[in-house]
Scaffold this active site. Structure first.
Site, PDB file in Angstrom:
ATOM      1  N   CYS A 162      53.532  36.470 -30.589  1.00 21.78           N
ATOM      2  CA  CYS A 162      53.837  37.159 -29.340  1.00 21.78           C
ATOM      3  C   CYS A 162      52.593  37.531 -28.546  1.00 21.78           C
ATOM      4  O   CYS A 162      52.704  38.093 -27.455  1.00 21.78           O
ATOM      5  CB  CYS A 162      54.670  38.398 -29.634  1.00 21.78           C
ATOM      6  SG  CYS A 162      56.180  38.015 -30.557  1.00 21.78           S
ATOM      7  N   HIS A 302      53.165  46.779 -25.244  1.00 23.49           N
ATOM      8  CA  HIS A 302      53.900  45.706 -25.915  1.00 23.49           C
ATOM      9  C   HIS A 302      55.357  46.134 -26.062  1.00 23.49           C
ATOM     10  O   HIS A 302      56.266  45.349 -25.797  1.00 23.49           O
ATOM     11  CB  HIS A 302      53.273  45.409 -27.274  1.00 23.49           C
ATOM     12  CG  HIS A 302      53.861  44.226 -27.960  1.00 23.49           C
ATOM     13  ND1 HIS A 302      53.865  42.966 -27.394  1.00 23.49           N
ATOM     14  CD2 HIS A 302      54.477  44.098 -29.171  1.00 23.49           C
ATOM     15  CE1 HIS A 302      54.456  42.113 -28.221  1.00 23.49           C
ATOM     16  NE2 HIS A 302      54.833  42.773 -29.300  1.00 23.49           N
ATOM     17  N   GLU A 313      52.376  51.532 -31.813  1.00 24.88           N
ATOM     18  CA  GLU A 313      51.641  51.391 -30.559  1.00 24.88           C
ATOM     19  C   GLU A 313      51.316  52.758 -29.959  1.00 24.88           C
ATOM     20  O   GLU A 313      50.215  52.965 -29.425  1.00 24.88           O
ATOM     21  CB  GLU A 313      52.423  50.538 -29.550  1.00 24.88           C
ATOM     22  CG  GLU A 313      51.631  50.243 -28.296  1.00 24.88           C
ATOM     23  CD  GLU A 313      52.258  49.192 -27.388  1.00 24.88           C
ATOM     24  OE1 GLU A 313      51.563  48.734 -26.461  1.00 24.88           O
ATOM     25  OE2 GLU A 313      53.439  48.835 -27.619  1.00 24.88           O
ATOM     26  N   LYS A 334      59.493  44.979 -21.135  1.00 24.87           N
ATOM     27  CA  LYS A 334      60.443  44.232 -21.970  1.00 24.87           C
ATOM     28  C   LYS A 334      61.827  44.856 -21.911  1.00 24.87           C
ATOM     29  O   LYS A 334      62.822  44.192 -22.230  1.00 24.87           O
ATOM     30  CB  LYS A 334      59.962  44.176 -23.422  1.00 24.87           C
ATOM     31  CG  LYS A 334      58.785  43.255 -23.662  1.00 24.87           C
ATOM     32  CD  LYS A 334      58.431  43.196 -25.153  1.00 24.87           C
ATOM     33  CE  LYS A 334      57.258  42.275 -25.423  1.00 24.87           C
ATOM     34  NZ  LYS A 334      55.977  42.794 -24.903  1.00 24.87           N
ATOM     35  N   HIS A 339      62.156  40.183 -24.728  1.00 21.52           N
ATOM     36  CA  HIS A 339      60.888  39.785 -25.328  1.00 21.52           C
ATOM     37  C   HIS A 339      60.749  38.273 -25.238  1.00 21.52           C
ATOM     38  O   HIS A 339      61.435  37.534 -25.939  1.00 21.52           O
ATOM     39  CB  HIS A 339      60.833  40.242 -26.786  1.00 21.52           C
ATOM     40  CG  HIS A 339      59.479  40.128 -27.408  1.00 21.52           C
ATOM     41  ND1 HIS A 339      58.435  39.448 -26.821  1.00 21.52           N
ATOM     42  CD2 HIS A 339      58.999  40.600 -28.582  1.00 21.52           C
ATOM     43  CE1 HIS A 339      57.377  39.518 -27.604  1.00 21.52           C
ATOM     44  NE2 HIS A 339      57.685  40.214 -28.670  1.00 21.52           N
ATOM     45  N   PHE A 398      53.540  38.712 -34.685  1.00 18.13           N
ATOM     46  CA  PHE A 398      53.655  38.432 -36.110  1.00 18.13           C
ATOM     47  C   PHE A 398      52.349  37.808 -36.622  1.00 18.13           C
ATOM     48  O   PHE A 398      51.691  37.054 -35.905  1.00 18.13           O
ATOM     49  CB  PHE A 398      54.807  37.466 -36.380  1.00 18.13           C
ATOM     50  CG  PHE A 398      56.179  38.098 -36.312  1.00 18.13           C
ATOM     51  CD1 PHE A 398      56.352  39.442 -36.071  1.00 18.13           C
ATOM     52  CD2 PHE A 398      57.315  37.316 -36.501  1.00 18.13           C
ATOM     53  CE1 PHE A 398      57.614  40.013 -36.021  1.00 18.13           C
ATOM     54  CE2 PHE A 398      58.578  37.874 -36.451  1.00 18.13           C
ATOM     55  CZ  PHE A 398      58.728  39.221 -36.205  1.00 18.13           C
TER      56      PHE A 398
END
Length: 412
Positions: A162, A302, A313, A334, A339, A398
């Protein structure tokens, strides 16, 4: 070091396939999430996604060309051609060697994989398309964008889950700074809302199961958040060396002044609980930009709407910004786009650039219940105007990938 500026962009998104429509929907807090109609999700716990709507590849290419591309490549080419047009750059024999391309994709041609494997199982090996491999491989977004634009310079594909789109933008800016190119076409593309990857994310229990009211399924930083929502699309930027852009009287949207990439070195999917990997990434980006934490006026987070990510975060932001964290407006767009995986960082860099350009803070929609572990200003539900001179866009993926882009308002 040379300076890198953004002079154009193109988008293919769940909120529109023209930059003006897309940005208006972001400002209005429109949700691009809806029930899935492209495959049967009746037996799956998640039944919602943020799909691209009203996309016709033949608006950008010949039909025979589109049939030789996976959907993510079609999106990449369309967004790139729109970005080139938006920037008014002309790629020709005189400059093509100094025009490069970096397009990120986290998953690549998964739709092609599904279709061709079904064809193999049902009809046998002789019915597998000779275009199977060139449609499948992740670098073909970059390859086809180069073919369609004529760019013959630096040519790479970033694959960092991502963070792929953000890394593409960051690496493009570094390429400009080093003097290895005058112009970079950079961004990310993804088209993974198909049955197999969707089932895979469901098996991980990573996605929201709020199916009754789809538009509210993605609720970053909210106490009742229950998972992310998959999205499709592409975002591509034209990044130029400042003097090159000025010589051709280009309109400059924003300047890229900092970029960092780090890794948590911790877990294949989960972020470090103390947010230290993400914090290190933001701190490094600020150092590269030669800025103090107090210089930042806005953070595009994010913010995936998963419990652990949003909490980590928030902790990371507090590590970097201390008490000033409570004064920084932070939003997760998002909540509107879903996403977009490998395309997310590029789309969110575009949003951040527009936010700086218009001094507008995009909202985090679907924010209803306060979470004491996420206690910062997430610009809940309604956007607002505020002077923005410097902003950060965060992308985490990831494998522990972290990427951070720092943008600056350009003043001639």
């Amino acid at each position: 070091m040379k300076r890198a500026v953004i002079t154009g962009c193109g988008v293919v998104t769940p909120l529109g396939n023209k930059k003006e429509v897309f940005w208006d929907n972001i400002k209005c807090g429109t949700s691009g999430v809806d029930l899935i109609t492209t495959f049967d999700s009746s037996n799956l716990p998640c039944k919602v996604a943020a799909k691209v709507k009203d996309f016709d590849p033949t608006n950008y290419m010949e039909k025979k060309d589109s049939r030789r591309m996976d959907l993510f490549v079609q999106y990449a080419v369309a967004a790139a051609l729109m970005a080139v047009e938006d920037s008014k750059i002309v790629v020709n024999d005189e400059n093509s060697d100094r025009v490069g391309v970096i397009i990120g994709s986290g998953i690549g041609g998964i739709t092609t994989f599904e279709e061709q494997y079904k064809s193999f199982l049902i009809k046998g090996p002789n019915r597998v398309s000779p275009f199977f491999i060139p449609m499948l491989i992740s670098n073909m977004g970059t390859g086809q964008v180069s073919i369609f634009t004529g760019a013959k310079g630096m040519n790479l594909t970033t694959v960092s889950a991502c963070a792929s789109g953000a890394d593409a933008v960051g690496q493009a800016a570094l390429t400009i700074a080093r003097g290895d190119a005058d112009v970079m076409i950079a961004g990310g593309a993804e088209a993974s809302v198909s049955m197999l990857p969707f089932i895979g994310f469901c098996a991980m229990k990573a996605m929201s199961t709020r199916n009754v009211e789809a538009s509210k399924a993605c609720s970053p930083f909210d106490a009742n958040r229950d998972g992310f929502v998959m999205g499709d699309g592409a975002g591509v930027l034209i990044i130029e060396e400042l003097e090159y852009a000025k010589k051709r009287n280009a309109d400059i949207i924003a300047e890229i002044v900092g970029y960092s990439s780090t890794n948590d070195a911790y877990h294949i999917t989960a972020p470090l609980k103390d947010g230290s990997g993400a914090a290190r990434c933001m701190s490094n980006a600020l150092i590269k930009a030669q800025l103090s934490p107090e210089s930042i006026d806005y953070i595009n987070a994010h913010g995936t709407s998963t419990h652990h990510n949003d909490k980590a975060e928030t902790i990371a932001i507090k590590k970097v910004f201390g008490d000033y964290s409570y004064e920084i407006p932070i939003s997760s767009t998002k909540s509107m786009t879903g996403h977009l995986l490998g395309a997310a960082g590029a789309i969110e860099t575009i949003i951040t650039a527009f936010a700086i350009n218009e001094n507008f803070l995009p909202p985090t929609i679907n924010y209803e219940v306060f979470d004491p572990e996420c206690d910062l200003d997430y610009v809940p539900n309604l956007g607002r105007y505020k002077e923005i001179n410097y902003a950060i866009s965060n992308s985490f993926g990831f494998g522990g990938h972290n990427a951070c882009i720092v943008l600056k308002k350009y003043i001639s």
